[in-house]
Design a protein around this motif. Structure first.
Motif, PDB file in Angstrom:
ATOM      1  N   ALA A   7      -1.035   3.673  -1.929  1.00  0.00           N
ATOM      2  CA  ALA A   7      -0.720   2.560  -2.819  1.00  0.00           C
ATOM      3  C   ALA A   7      -1.892   2.303  -3.759  1.00  0.00           C
ATOM      4  O   ALA A   7      -3.018   2.744  -3.506  1.00  0.00           O
ATOM      5  N   CYS A   8      -1.617   1.576  -4.849  1.00  0.00           N
ATOM      6  CA  CYS A   8      -2.679   1.121  -5.740  1.00  0.00           C
ATOM      7  C   CYS A   8      -2.977  -0.349  -5.458  1.00  0.00           C
ATOM      8  O   CYS A   8      -2.098  -1.113  -5.053  1.00  0.00           O
ATOM      9  N   VAL A   9      -4.207  -0.740  -5.720  1.00  0.00           N
ATOM     10  CA  VAL A   9      -4.635  -2.122  -5.502  1.00  0.00           C
ATOM     11  C   VAL A   9      -4.354  -2.943  -6.761  1.00  0.00           C
ATOM     12  O   VAL A   9      -4.597  -2.493  -7.881  1.00  0.00           O
ATOM     13  N   ALA A  10      -3.829  -4.139  -6.574  1.00  0.00           N
ATOM     14  CA  ALA A  10      -3.628  -5.080  -7.677  1.00  0.00           C
ATOM     15  C   ALA A  10      -3.889  -6.492  -7.165  1.00  0.00           C
ATOM     16  O   ALA A  10      -4.024  -6.707  -5.953  1.00  0.00           O
ATOM     17  N   ARG A  11      -3.952  -7.425  -8.079  1.00  0.00           N
ATOM     18  CA  ARG A  11      -4.083  -8.836  -7.706  1.00  0.00           C
ATOM     19  C   ARG A  11      -3.048  -9.643  -8.489  1.00  0.00           C
ATOM     20  O   ARG A  11      -2.858  -9.414  -9.686  1.00  0.00           O
ATOM     21  N   ASP A  12      -2.391 -10.560  -7.788  1.00  0.00           N
ATOM     22  CA  ASP A  12      -1.415 -11.401  -8.477  1.00  0.00           C
ATOM     23  C   ASP A  12      -2.121 -12.575  -9.150  1.00  0.00           C
ATOM     24  O   ASP A  12      -3.356 -12.685  -9.122  1.00  0.00           O
ATOM     25  N   ARG A  13      -1.359 -13.494  -9.737  1.00  0.00           N
ATOM     26  CA  ARG A  13      -1.950 -14.605 -10.498  1.00  0.00           C
ATOM     27  C   ARG A  13      -2.800 -15.525  -9.635  1.00  0.00           C
ATOM     28  O   ARG A  13      -3.693 -16.210 -10.137  1.00  0.00           O
ATOM     29  N   ASP A  14      -2.535 -15.520  -8.320  1.00  0.00           N
ATOM     30  CA  ASP A  14      -3.313 -16.364  -7.414  1.00  0.00           C
ATOM     31  C   ASP A  14      -4.526 -15.645  -6.838  1.00  0.00           C
ATOM     32  O   ASP A  14      -5.237 -16.210  -6.002  1.00  0.00           O
ATOM     33  N   GLY A  15      -4.749 -14.414  -7.259  1.00  0.00           N
ATOM     34  CA  GLY A  15      -5.873 -13.646  -6.749  1.00  0.00           C
ATOM     35  C   GLY A  15      -5.598 -12.904  -5.464  1.00  0.00           C
ATOM     36  O   GLY A  15      -6.497 -12.253  -4.915  1.00  0.00           O
ATOM     37  N   ARG A  16      -4.384 -12.971  -4.957  1.00  0.00           N
ATOM     38  CA  ARG A  16      -4.018 -12.267  -3.722  1.00  0.00           C
ATOM     39  C   ARG A  16      -4.005 -10.762  -3.954  1.00  0.00           C
ATOM     40  O   ARG A  16      -3.523 -10.272  -4.972  1.00  0.00           O
ATOM     41  N   VAL A  17      -4.535 -10.008  -2.996  1.00  0.00           N
ATOM     42  CA  VAL A  17      -4.518  -8.544  -3.085  1.00  0.00           C
ATOM     43  C   VAL A  17      -3.120  -8.040  -2.746  1.00  0.00           C
ATOM     44  O   VAL A  17      -2.530  -8.429  -1.731  1.00  0.00           O
ATOM     45  N   VAL A  34       0.411  -1.739  -3.988  1.00  0.00           N
ATOM     46  CA  VAL A  34       1.643  -1.368  -4.675  1.00  0.00           C
ATOM     47  C   VAL A  34       1.880   0.131  -4.586  1.00  0.00           C
ATOM     48  O   VAL A  34       1.064   0.931  -5.056  1.00  0.00           O
ATOM     49  N   ARG A  35       3.005   0.494  -3.972  1.00  0.00           N
ATOM     50  CA  ARG A  35       3.425   1.894  -3.906  1.00  0.00           C
ATOM     51  C   ARG A  35       4.238   2.258  -5.145  1.00  0.00           C
ATOM     52  O   ARG A  35       4.824   1.401  -5.794  1.00  0.00           O
ATOM     53  N   HIS A  36       4.260   3.567  -5.417  1.00  0.00           N
ATOM     54  CA  HIS A  36       5.070   4.146  -6.492  1.00  0.00           C
ATOM     55  C   HIS A  36       4.553   3.789  -7.886  1.00  0.00           C
ATOM     56  O   HIS A  36       5.299   3.868  -8.865  1.00  0.00           O
ATOM     57  N   GLY A  37       3.283   3.418  -7.972  1.00  0.00           N
ATOM     58  CA  GLY A  37       2.650   3.188  -9.254  1.00  0.00           C
ATOM     59  C   GLY A  37       1.502   4.152  -9.466  1.00  0.00           C
ATOM     60  O   GLY A  37       1.273   5.075  -8.663  1.00  0.00           O
TER      61      GLY A  37
END
Length: 442
Positions: free
Chosen positions: A35-45, A48-51
């Motif tokens: 998976a790839c690492v991302a952060r949502d608007r609240d800063g939560r890690v 994400v797969r398939h990116g």
């Protein structure tokens, strides 16, 4: 008389809070696991797969835990130049496991795996180990033999697949981290001889030989003559019941040809040329010499054992240890022409390492270990250091476990001298490494 226990209400299962939510995310570096690492608007890690790194996607949350979330990219808003049409569409979002990188161009898959490998070496192995790996040439991931072309989609490499017969009688695989069986339309990652069986055809005659819930293994030694293993018996490509004790696998390593007998349900490298890549690299890195004493841990059916026995010759000695009794029986057959090599069965732990050296008769010049995905562990690595082995070769199929074992071996008195890594499982996050360590001279 003991007091009667009060009945307690069973806890209700908690709903996975946030599951199903759609997030707009920009993806960063790849993480171990595909998976790839991302952060949502609240800063939560969010993992994400398939990116792909650098993409902006819409992702559906599949599960959460504390301050973390997992999601599938279901819409790509800004695609990466490394994105391609999936080699195995049914392994996409919501689909089966085992092909999480099939949307990534093969050269980019290898760069992805190299980034993960370097990250695990740094985070788990520590900065000194990471710096040492950089000093000796880095941690680039190589293609398997025959996979060098950048235009090759790397389909048709798997010589073994595992299937489950679903409620509709069709063979399939389970969803990623799930229990549902998805019926397969095709299995493009399998070698052509397996695909040619017609297992996934709508009117496949193979449906007559299995029943709902059966677990099926299909294996094609060297990519030819597939065997379909069902609970009702083994069948050849013409659906005839056959009695096969061992399949014959052939490789070429160190300029010599080798032939191995391995039970149909035994372990062998899945990539059609994976065993050859590893055995050849062992000869190149370890340089086993005539007359040496060699110990081998987690020796399996004897892939490395036969090559090592051949290299050290009758004036040398080889002692192998493996926990799977059936695999040891295969190894004994594969070593039958080398009286100076012995295969032992037993759990590989710290005490067993010392006992194996006693059987060897002296401190090993070379010790080779190829542990399962969880790694050897610190206790075994410290016991290896106590043997006084001059050279150690660690083979690993998991970068996190490999980094832990490397750190333990370095702490036990060894220096990393060479590292090689291969993509032997294209379209997945898996990467195979082989590391040569030399004993530090104090």
């Amino acid at each position: 008389m003991s007091p009667r226990p009060r009945p307690r209400r069973a806890p209700r299962p908690r709903a996975d809070r946030g599951a199903g939510d759609i997030l707009d995310l920009v993806l960063a570096e790849p993480a171990h696991g595909g998976a790839c690492v991302a952060r949502d608007r609240d800063g939560r890690v969010v993992f994400v797969r398939h990116g792909l790194p650098g993409e902006r996607v819409r992702a559906r949350v599949t599960s959460t835990r504390k301050a973390l979330a997992w999601a599938d990219a279901v819409e790509v808003l800004d695609p990466s130049p490394d994105r391609v049409d999936p080699a195995w569409p049914q392994a996409g979002p919501g689909g089966v496991g085992g092909g999480e990188l099939s949307h990534v161009a093969p050269p980019a898959q290898r760069r992805w795996k190299a980034d993960v490998l370097r990250g695990q070496l740094r985070r788990i192995g520590g900065p000194d180990l990471a710096a040492r790996v950089d000093e000796i040439g880095g941690a680039d991931v190589l293609p398997a033999p025959g996979d060098e072309s950048a235009d090759d989609p790397l389909t048709g490499r798997r010589t073994r697949i595992e299937l489950v017969i679903g409620a509709d009688g069709r063979p399939g695989m389970r969803t990623h981290r799930g229990h549902d069986v998805v019926a397969l339309d095709d299995m493009p990652l399998a070698v052509e001889s397996i695909r040619a069986l017609g297992l996934f055809d709508a009117d496949s005659p193979w449906r007559r030989v299995w029943k709902v819930g059966d677990r099926i293994r299909v294996v094609a030694a060297n990519g030819a003559d597939p065997l379909v293993l069902t609970p009702q018996g083994a069948r050849d490509a013409r659906m005839r019941l056959v009695d096969v004790d061992r399949l014959t696998w052939r490789i070429r390593a160190g300029g010599r040809d080798y032939s191995y007998g391995v039970r149909p349900r035994g372990f062998w490298q899945t990539h059609v040329r994976g065993a050859e890549a590893l055995a050849s690299a062992l000869v190149d890195l370890a340089v086993p010499r005539t007359g040496e004493a060699v110990a081998e841990l987690y020796s399996g059916a004897g892939l490395f054992s036969a090559v090592l026995a051949d290299a050290i010759g009758p004036s040398g000695s080889l002692a192998c240890l493996e926990g799977d009794e059936a695999a040891v029986a295969d190894a004994a057959e594969n070593l039958s022409g080398a009286a100076w090599a012995q295969a032992f069965v037993g759990a590989v732990d710290a005490s067993a390492v010392g006992e194996l050296v006693v059987e060897l008769g002296r401190s090993p010049d070379l010790l080779v270990l190829d542990p399962p995905r969880a790694g050897a562990g610190r206790g075994v690595c410290e016991a290896i250091g106590a043997t006084g082995a001059g050279r150690v070769v660690l083979v690993s199929c998991d970068p996190a476990a490999g980094a832990r074992d490397l750190r333990a071996l370095v702490d036990s008195g060894y220096r990393v001298d060479a590292l090689r890594a291969w993509d032997l499982f294209p379209h997945t996050h898996h990467v195979e490494t082989m590391v040569l360590l030399q004993r530090e001279v104090l």
